[in-house]
Design an enzyme around this catalytic site. Structure first.
Site, PDB file in Angstrom:
ATOM      1  N   GLY A 174     -19.856 -14.080  -5.781  1.00 45.53           N
ATOM      2  CA  GLY A 174     -19.708 -15.244  -5.671  1.00 45.53           C
ATOM      3  C   GLY A 174     -18.553 -15.541  -4.039  1.00 45.53           C
ATOM      4  O   GLY A 174     -17.981 -14.723  -4.050  1.00 45.53           O
ATOM      5  N   GLY A 232     -15.093 -14.961  -5.981  1.00 53.13           N
ATOM      6  CA  GLY A 232     -14.883 -14.545  -7.380  1.00 53.13           C
ATOM      7  C   GLY A 232     -16.024 -13.234  -7.753  1.00 53.13           C
ATOM      8  O   GLY A 232     -17.590 -13.396  -6.496  1.00 53.13           O
ATOM      9  N   LYS A 286     -16.451 -13.612 -15.246  1.00 52.86           N
ATOM     10  CA  LYS A 286     -16.071 -13.885 -13.214  1.00 52.86           C
ATOM     11  C   LYS A 286     -14.924 -13.747 -12.684  1.00 52.86           C
ATOM     12  O   LYS A 286     -13.807 -14.707 -13.217  1.00 52.86           O
ATOM     13  CB  LYS A 286     -16.185 -15.489 -12.590  1.00 52.86           C
ATOM     14  N   ASP A 313     -22.856 -28.796  -5.909  1.00 51.47           N
ATOM     15  CA  ASP A 313     -23.779 -27.290  -5.550  1.00 51.47           C
ATOM     16  C   ASP A 313     -24.688 -26.864  -6.363  1.00 51.47           C
ATOM     17  O   ASP A 313     -24.878 -25.592  -6.940  1.00 51.47           O
ATOM     18  CB  ASP A 313     -22.476 -26.071  -5.590  1.00 51.47           C
TER      19      ASP A 313
END
Length: 612
Positions: free
Chosen positions: A308, A311, A327, A424
């Protein structure tokens, strides 16, 4: 980066200037030491170009910074003085080189001659197997001993060839050679004055110019007279250049120190902020793990699930055999805000359509987030699949997924103690469980605000291009609020319908390059959309999702429905929906230049300060 480039180009410019200046003054006068003789035409140092002087006049500098004249057959002589007016050079004969010079001294081999005041005598040299010192007549000065062993391992004696040596017993001696030398050379003088007749540069220098050899291929290169730079100009330029370079080096050093200090300071501040945040949330779940625990959970990061913006996600397993997604946040990106957003926001969220945060790690600068593992990964792998995996979901399942996402967003807007703006929403951040139920993830850009207020003020846009609402980019279109999530959700719905990215320049039909506008035109003109339709019920679902998506992407926030209304529209019948106004007629225009509808779904939004 810009400052570094500025210093680099400025340094390269100065370097070019210095090189250009050195080429213009490559034959400039120089010295081996501060008190040494000035070296200029016809002399030159070894490193200077050949046209700066003559080969026989080549000088060098010793490690002790003495000026050395190295003659082809007479060894190295130390230069004490050079008088360019009288064309004289004062040489010092080191005693260690005396025998070597006696053996090889040949005045025809180089352009220097002893001054006329010296007396030249032909000397005879004798190599004797016995010491005859007691026979020497010092009163007559007929024979001298040379008490050095370089000429021979036996005693060596020298006498003028014209002298009579009848009184000396030379039976043990053998004449080894004759040499014509200045008597000064034999009688022990350490300094000698020599002069040269050619080349001559007096006439040129009398005009204020300087000499150098012409660059031609003739065996006897001629002298050319060139203009002499103003006195002090090269030195002034050198001093100025060195001062500028020194200043640049100092400034660049300070700049680097500042950058390192600033970086370390920011890291310390970010760590303190995160530590303070963790203390505030100490009593809350989820659990906290060490970085060693994270490596154990992920089996040393063996199974990578994805990458991503902030991360990398790995598959892991807790001690109770529960699979998780871990993550690992990049410690060199952001300022810790995403970590605080994720933990602070998701620790208070409990909804079937929002991914669950099980734990976190804040070990020094190492940060990680532990989520429940969802085996079907993200929605984008279905709706954008080149192999048509979205067909297997079916339109009824796509409708259920849309409803689940809408309920999750509505919960964030209305069901929590504080209103949460995700900012988002996109297919990549919608995860699917084993039953393909959707769960909203990735709260790194989320913002909190009071439920009594409806908008936040922000200094920069957040989100992903293609899903960002217009008001995120320009306040001419309205205020950032929960309606910004509605816009992103509408773009997601339209991509679910089309099975493709909304903006695609690779399609054959240019009118389909921006799919939402193409979709609106077909629906408005009651044309068939022909999007993966298998039966009559699929047509109704596709049309309903399309119309709701177009309502959500209205250009102004006030024209979009709230998520509560969106959920009702998705769960209701398709026949109750009406086509929204064309959202594309106002693209590129400001609020004051567009004729607005008389009625709005929501009242005007108020703006509040951002809550960190």
């Amino acid at each position: 980066m810009g400052i570094s480039l500025f210093f680099f180009f400025l340094f390269m410019r100065l370097f070019a200037e210095i090189n250009g200046g050195s080429r213009d003054d490559e034959c400039k006068a120089s010295r081996c030491s501060h008190h040494g003789p000035v070296i200029r035409f016809p002399f030159r140092l070894k490193h200077q170009p050949e046209h700066c002087g003559y080969p026989e006049f080549e000088l060098s500098c010793s490690e002790e910074k003495r000026t050395i004249l190295e003659l082809p057959s007479s060894g190295k002589l130390w230069v004490k003085e050079i008088n360019y007016t009288s064309q004289e050079i004062v040489l010092w004969y080191p005693r260690d080189y005396l025998q070597w010079q006696i053996l090889n001294f040949n005045l025809s081999a180089f352009p220097f001659q002893f001054k006329d005041e010296y007396t030249y005598i032909n000397f005879s040299f004798f190599n004797c197997s016995e010491d005859i010192t007691n026979q020497l007549s010092y009163a007559d000065n007929q024979l001298w001993s040379i008490p050095y062993s370089i000429l021979s391992s036996n005693p060596v004696y020298v006498a003028p060839s014209s002298y009579s040596l009848a009184e000396v017993n030379l039976s043990s001696c053998q004449k080894i050679f004759n040499a014509t030398l200045p008597d000064y050379y034999i009688y022990g003088g350490e300094y000698g004055i020599m002069n040269w007749s050619k080349p001559m540069c007096g006439n040129c220098e009398a005009k204020g110019n300087k000499c150098q050899r012409k660059k031609n291929n003739s065996t006897e290169p001629e002298i050319e007279c060139i203009d002499k730079p103003a006195k002090g100009a090269p030195m002034d330029k050198m001093v100025l250049t060195e001062a500028i370079l020194g200043f640049l080096h100092f400034t660049f050093g300070i700049f680097i120190i500042f950058i390192v200090y600033r970086s370390n300071k920011l890291k310390r501040e970010h760590r303190i902020n995160i530590q303070k945040f963790l203390e505030d949330y100490r009593a809350l779940k989820p659990s906290r793990y060490s970085y060693a625990d994270i490596k154990k959970i992920t089996n040393n990061f063996k199974d990578k699930l994805g990458q991503g913006g902030y991360g990398t996600v790995y598959k892991g397993k807790l001690s109770n055999e529960v699979f998780v997604a871990v993550k690992i946040l990049d410690d060199f990106k952001g300022n810790g805000e995403e970590f605080i957003n994720e933990v602070g926001t998701m620790s208070t969220i409990h909804h079937v359509n929002v991914v669950r945060l099980l734990g976190f790690c804040a070990d020094g600068y190492k940060r990680a987030l532990i989520y429940e593992f969802l085996p079907n990964e993200s929605l984008d792998k279905f709706i954008f699949s080149a192999f048509g995996n979205n067909y297997s979901l079916g339109w009824h399942k796509l409708q259920d997924i849309a409803i689940g996402i809408a309920k999750g967003i509505e919960y964030l807007h209305q069901g929590c103690d504080q209103r949460i703006l995700h900012l988002d929403i996109k297919p990549h951040n919608i995860l699917l469980d084993h039953n393909s139920n959707p769960k909203i993830s990735d709260f790194g850009l989320a913002k909190l605000c009071s439920k009594e207020q409806s908008a936040v003020s922000m200094t920069a846009a957040r989100g992903t291009m293609g899903y960002i609402a217009p008001e995120m980019l320009s306040r001419n279109f309205g205020n950032v609020s929960s309606k910004s999530d509605v816009y992103s959700f509408g773009m997601l719905l339209i991509e679910m319908v089309g099975g493709r990215k909304n903006i695609d320049a690779t399609v054959e039909n240019t009118s389909q390059a921006y799919f939402p506008e193409w979709l609106y035109n077909h629906l408005d003109q009651e044309q068939e959309v022909h999007i993966r339709i298998e039966d009559e019920s699929d047509i109704k679902i596709a049309k309903k999702i399309s119309i709701i998506g177009l309502w959500c992407i209205q250009w102004y926030p006030i024209d979009r429905p709230s998520m509560k209304i969106v959920v009702g529209m998705l769960e209701g019948e398709e026949g109750n929906l009406v086509m929204p106004p064309n959202p594309f007629t106002s693209m590129g225009q400001t609020r004051t230049s567009v004729r607005r509808r008389k009625t709005s779904i929501q009242p005007e939004l108020t703006v509040i300060s951002e809550i960190e």
